[in-house]
Motif scaffolding. Structure first.
Motif, PDB file in Angstrom:
ATOM      1  N   HIS A 197       0.866  -1.085   0.006  1.00  0.00           N
ATOM      2  CA  HIS A 197       0.170   0.028  -0.257  1.00  0.00           C
ATOM      3  C   HIS A 197       0.890   1.312  -0.187  1.00  0.00           C
ATOM      4  CE1 HIS A 197      -3.496  -2.300   0.347  1.00  0.00           C
ATOM      5  NE2 HIS A 197      -3.331  -3.096   1.585  1.00  0.00           N
ATOM      6  N   ALA A 198       2.291   0.992  -0.116  1.00  0.00           N
ATOM      7  CA  ALA A 198       3.163   2.245  -0.041  1.00  0.00           C
ATOM      8  C   ALA A 198       3.311   3.082  -1.474  1.00  0.00           C
ATOM      9  CB  ALA A 198       4.282   1.764   0.661  1.00  0.00           C
ATOM     10  N   ASN A 199       3.825   4.049  -1.545  1.00  0.00           N
ATOM     11  CA  ASN A 199       3.836   4.551  -2.736  1.00  0.00           C
ATOM     12  C   ASN A 199       5.356   4.466  -3.244  1.00  0.00           C
ATOM     13  OD1 ASN A 199       1.469   5.944  -2.834  1.00  0.00           O
ATOM     14  ND2 ASN A 199       2.104   7.762  -1.578  1.00  0.00           N
ATOM     15  N   HIS A 200       5.944   3.117  -2.800  1.00  0.00           N
ATOM     16  CA  HIS A 200       7.083   2.932  -3.552  1.00  0.00           C
ATOM     17  C   HIS A 200       7.285   1.510  -3.623  1.00  0.00           C
ATOM     18  CE1 HIS A 200       8.708   1.289   0.537  1.00  0.00           C
ATOM     19  NE2 HIS A 200       8.150   2.372   0.762  1.00  0.00           N
ATOM     20  N   ALA A 201       7.992   0.763  -4.582  1.00  0.00           N
ATOM     21  CA  ALA A 201       8.112  -0.536  -4.533  1.00  0.00           C
ATOM     22  C   ALA A 201       8.820  -1.265  -3.514  1.00  0.00           C
ATOM     23  CB  ALA A 201       8.899  -0.899  -6.050  1.00  0.00           C
ATOM     24  N   ARG A 202       8.293  -2.373  -3.302  1.00  0.00           N
ATOM     25  CA  ARG A 202       9.161  -3.640  -2.380  1.00  0.00           C
ATOM     26  C   ARG A 202       9.893  -4.490  -2.864  1.00  0.00           C
ATOM     27  NH1 ARG A 202       7.332  -8.592   0.608  1.00  0.00           N
ATOM     28  NH2 ARG A 202       8.121  -9.144  -1.330  1.00  0.00           N
ATOM     29  N   ILE A 203      11.216  -4.131  -2.899  1.00  0.00           N
ATOM     30  CA  ILE A 203      12.130  -5.230  -3.793  1.00  0.00           C
ATOM     31  C   ILE A 203      12.851  -6.171  -2.535  1.00  0.00           C
ATOM     32  CG2 ILE A 203      13.968  -5.702  -5.492  1.00  0.00           C
ATOM     33  CD1 ILE A 203      11.439  -4.047  -6.274  1.00  0.00           C
ATOM     34  N   GLY A 204      12.413  -7.438  -2.754  1.00  0.00           N
ATOM     35  CA  GLY A 204      12.997  -8.566  -1.871  1.00  0.00           C
ATOM     36  C   GLY A 204      13.942  -9.613  -2.440  1.00  0.00           C
ATOM     37  N   PHE A 205      15.044  -9.887  -2.072  1.00  0.00           N
ATOM     38  CA  PHE A 205      15.861 -10.745  -2.520  1.00  0.00           C
ATOM     39  C   PHE A 205      16.107 -11.980  -1.577  1.00  0.00           C
ATOM     40  CE2 PHE A 205      20.526 -11.977  -3.730  1.00  0.00           C
ATOM     41  CZ  PHE A 205      20.087 -12.533  -5.240  1.00  0.00           C
ATOM     42  N   SER A 206      15.523 -13.304  -1.931  1.00  0.00           N
ATOM     43  CA  SER A 206      15.489 -14.273  -1.087  1.00  0.00           C
ATOM     44  C   SER A 206      16.514 -15.214  -1.500  1.00  0.00           C
ATOM     45  CB  SER A 206      14.047 -15.086  -1.380  1.00  0.00           C
ATOM     46  OG  SER A 206      14.193 -16.086  -0.226  1.00  0.00           O
ATOM     47  N   ILE A 207      17.610 -15.603  -0.400  1.00  0.00           N
ATOM     48  CA  ILE A 207      18.858 -16.439  -0.559  1.00  0.00           C
ATOM     49  C   ILE A 207      18.745 -17.552   0.253  1.00  0.00           C
ATOM     50  CG2 ILE A 207      21.363 -16.350  -0.748  1.00  0.00           C
ATOM     51  CD1 ILE A 207      20.966 -13.401  -0.272  1.00  0.00           C
ATOM     52  N   HIS A 208      19.061 -18.627  -0.445  1.00  0.00           N
ATOM     53  CA  HIS A 208      18.720 -20.008   0.445  1.00  0.00           C
ATOM     54  C   HIS A 208      19.903 -20.760   0.611  1.00  0.00           C
ATOM     55  CE1 HIS A 208      14.606 -19.017  -0.929  1.00  0.00           C
ATOM     56  NE2 HIS A 208      14.952 -19.188  -2.159  1.00  0.00           N
ATOM     57  N   TYR A 209      20.341 -21.082   1.938  1.00  0.00           N
ATOM     58  CA  TYR A 209      21.519 -21.712   2.360  1.00  0.00           C
ATOM     59  C   TYR A 209      21.183 -23.075   2.881  1.00  0.00           C
ATOM     60  CZ  TYR A 209      23.348 -16.860   1.746  1.00  0.00           C
ATOM     61  OH  TYR A 209      23.448 -15.730   1.404  1.00  0.00           O
ATOM     62  N   ILE A 210      22.335 -24.022   2.855  1.00  0.00           N
ATOM     63  CA  ILE A 210      22.147 -25.208   3.467  1.00  0.00           C
ATOM     64  C   ILE A 210      23.438 -25.903   3.806  1.00  0.00           C
ATOM     65  CG2 ILE A 210      20.062 -26.102   2.308  1.00  0.00           C
ATOM     66  CD1 ILE A 210      22.103 -27.443   0.079  1.00  0.00           C
ATOM     67  N   ALA A 211      23.673 -26.737   4.664  1.00  0.00           N
ATOM     68  CA  ALA A 211      25.001 -27.533   4.821  1.00  0.00           C
ATOM     69  C   ALA A 211      25.070 -28.736   3.733  1.00  0.00           C
ATOM     70  CB  ALA A 211      25.029 -27.943   6.108  1.00  0.00           C
ATOM     71  N   PRO A 212      26.159 -29.205   3.457  1.00  0.00           N
ATOM     72  CA  PRO A 212      26.330 -30.164   2.328  1.00  0.00           C
ATOM     73  C   PRO A 212      25.707 -31.531   2.688  1.00  0.00           C
ATOM     74  CG  PRO A 212      28.309 -29.888   3.560  1.00  0.00           C
ATOM     75  CD  PRO A 212      27.467 -28.694   3.750  1.00  0.00           C
ATOM     76  N   HIS A 213      25.311 -31.912   4.060  1.00  0.00           N
ATOM     77  CA  HIS A 213      24.749 -33.034   4.344  1.00  0.00           C
ATOM     78  C   HIS A 213      23.331 -33.021   4.053  1.00  0.00           C
ATOM     79  CE1 HIS A 213      23.210 -30.624   7.896  1.00  0.00           C
ATOM     80  NE2 HIS A 213      22.292 -31.637   7.822  1.00  0.00           N
ATOM     81  N   VAL A 214      22.602 -31.978   3.720  1.00  0.00           N
ATOM     82  CA  VAL A 214      21.241 -31.619   3.190  1.00  0.00           C
ATOM     83  C   VAL A 214      21.208 -32.098   1.757  1.00  0.00           C
ATOM     84  CG1 VAL A 214      19.205 -30.418   2.883  1.00  0.00           C
ATOM     85  CG2 VAL A 214      20.853 -29.978   5.019  1.00  0.00           C
ATOM     86  N   ARG A 215      20.272 -33.076   1.502  1.00  0.00           N
ATOM     87  CA  ARG A 215      20.135 -33.479   0.081  1.00  0.00           C
ATOM     88  C   ARG A 215      18.769 -33.242  -0.569  1.00  0.00           C
ATOM     89  NH1 ARG A 215      18.093 -38.879  -0.586  1.00  0.00           N
ATOM     90  NH2 ARG A 215      17.496 -39.652   1.478  1.00  0.00           N
ATOM     91  N   GLU A 216      18.775 -33.142  -1.787  1.00  0.00           N
ATOM     92  CA  GLU A 216      17.627 -32.995  -2.886  1.00  0.00           C
ATOM     93  C   GLU A 216      17.173 -34.211  -3.179  1.00  0.00           C
ATOM     94  OE1 GLU A 216      14.669 -32.113  -4.521  1.00  0.00           O
ATOM     95  OE2 GLU A 216      15.723 -30.122  -4.689  1.00  0.00           O
ATOM     96  N   THR A 217      15.883 -34.633  -2.868  1.00  0.00           N
ATOM     97  CA  THR A 217      15.355 -35.859  -2.966  1.00  0.00           C
ATOM     98  C   THR A 217      14.692 -36.078  -4.191  1.00  0.00           C
ATOM     99  OG1 THR A 217      13.448 -35.480  -1.756  1.00  0.00           O
ATOM    100  CG2 THR A 217      15.238 -36.300  -0.605  1.00  0.00           C
ATOM    101  N   ARG A 218      14.190 -34.944  -5.058  1.00  0.00           N
ATOM    102  CA  ARG A 218      13.283 -34.830  -6.009  1.00  0.00           C
ATOM    103  C   ARG A 218      13.858 -35.264  -7.503  1.00  0.00           C
ATOM    104  NH1 ARG A 218      10.918 -29.460  -5.287  1.00  0.00           N
ATOM    105  NH2 ARG A 218      13.229 -28.896  -5.145  1.00  0.00           N
ATOM    106  N   PHE A 219      15.023 -34.717  -7.555  1.00  0.00           N
ATOM    107  CA  PHE A 219      15.497 -34.840  -8.966  1.00  0.00           C
ATOM    108  C   PHE A 219      17.123 -34.901  -8.817  1.00  0.00           C
ATOM    109  CE2 PHE A 219      14.788 -30.295  -8.099  1.00  0.00           C
ATOM    110  CZ  PHE A 219      15.958 -29.980  -8.172  1.00  0.00           C
TER     111      PHE A 219
END
Length: 275
Positions: A197-219
């Motif tokens: 509702h503000a008169n200016h844009a809201r720019i968000g940059f979302s960055i995703h971090y993990i430790a290497p023991h976490v694994r992707e299971t879908r592909f």
């Protein structure tokens, strides 16, 4: 005491599922990021978030520098340990007086990580206020299973339309941030944001971090940037590095990864997945 966070701050993150503010950039530095973003938007002729998702940082050296910023990565290391990878980043932007919103959801709905331990740093390039639609969090919601239903809405920036069920909105905490500050959150915490509702844009940059023991299971073929110490194990390949802005090799890599994410989520929804 960690590199950046106190023991009390780490305990707060583990209790609530989010932590803010994390001071990363000065207002002038954040203004410089906004100028670069505005130039990108002008060059593309459309909102960067239409294409630059999942690995939005990858084609741009200046965004990779933000991903590596010591103030952010130090805080991440205090939470996940000394070996730090960045597997992705996305833009979430709202124009001035923009009706678009982000429905209540968990990131885990469209992730497939085991264990579910991604930590996101959400960084605004300009002030994120209640008026402009800052992120809201439900404290402690990462400690329980959250079910979702799919409700398509053209104004929902969560394109799959997932909506968390039975959200106790009266408990919501507004993550009000100055430009250059960040909020950290656990992938399973329930969060969302309202219209701008503000008169200016809201720019968000979302960055995703993990430790290497976490694994992707879908592909197969999951990849990330190594930021600290070692990429232990065989769970993650290494992302290419951009040589220039709009690096074509990195754009192709980004597009291929986004397609894998999109297809995986579509298959989950088609199969009736709700958590």
């Amino acid at each position: 005491m960690g590199k950046s966070l106190t023991d009390e701050q780490v305990a707060q993150f583990r209790r609530d599922g989010f932590l803010f503010p994390i001071d990363a950039y000065t207002p002038d530095e954040a203004a410089g990021h906004y100028e670069k973003f505005a130039a990108m938007e002008k060059k593309l002729g459309h909102e960067p978030q239409k294409r630059f998702r999942i690995k939005a940082h990858l084609p741009f050296p200046w965004l990779c520098d933000i991903v590596r910023h010591p103030a952010i990565v130090d805080a991440i290391e205090d939470i996940i340990g000394p070996n730090v990878l960045c597997w992705g980043a996305s833009f979430f932007t709202k124009q001035a007086n923009d009706p678009r919103f982000v429905s209540w959801h968990t990131d885990s709905f469209y992730y497939g990580f085991e264990p579910a331990e991604t930590v996101t740093a959400w960084l605004p390039f300009n002030d994120a206020t209640i008026e402009s639609g800052c992120i809201q969090y439900i404290p402690g919601s990462h400690k329980q299973e959250t079910l979702h239903e799919i409700i398509p809405d053209e104004n929902n920036l969560v394109q799959q339309g997932q909506n968390a069920l039975n959200v106790p909105v009266e408990k919501a905490v507004n993550a009000v941030l100055k430009a250059g500050q960040a909020v950290l959150h656990h992938e399973s915490v329930v969060h969302g944001s309202g219209p701008n509702h503000a008169n200016h844009a809201r720019i968000g940059f979302s960055i995703h971090y993990i430790a290497p023991h976490v694994r992707e299971t879908r592909f197969d073929g999951a990849s990330a940037m190594l930021l600290r110490r070692e990429n232990i194990g065989n769970n993650w390949g290494i992302d290419p590095e951009p040589k220039v802005d709009y690096d074509p090799v990195c754009i192709d890599w980004m597009d291929a990864t986004r397609a894998k994410f999109t297809n995986s989520t579509a298959s989950k929804i088609a199969a009736g997945g709700r958590s």
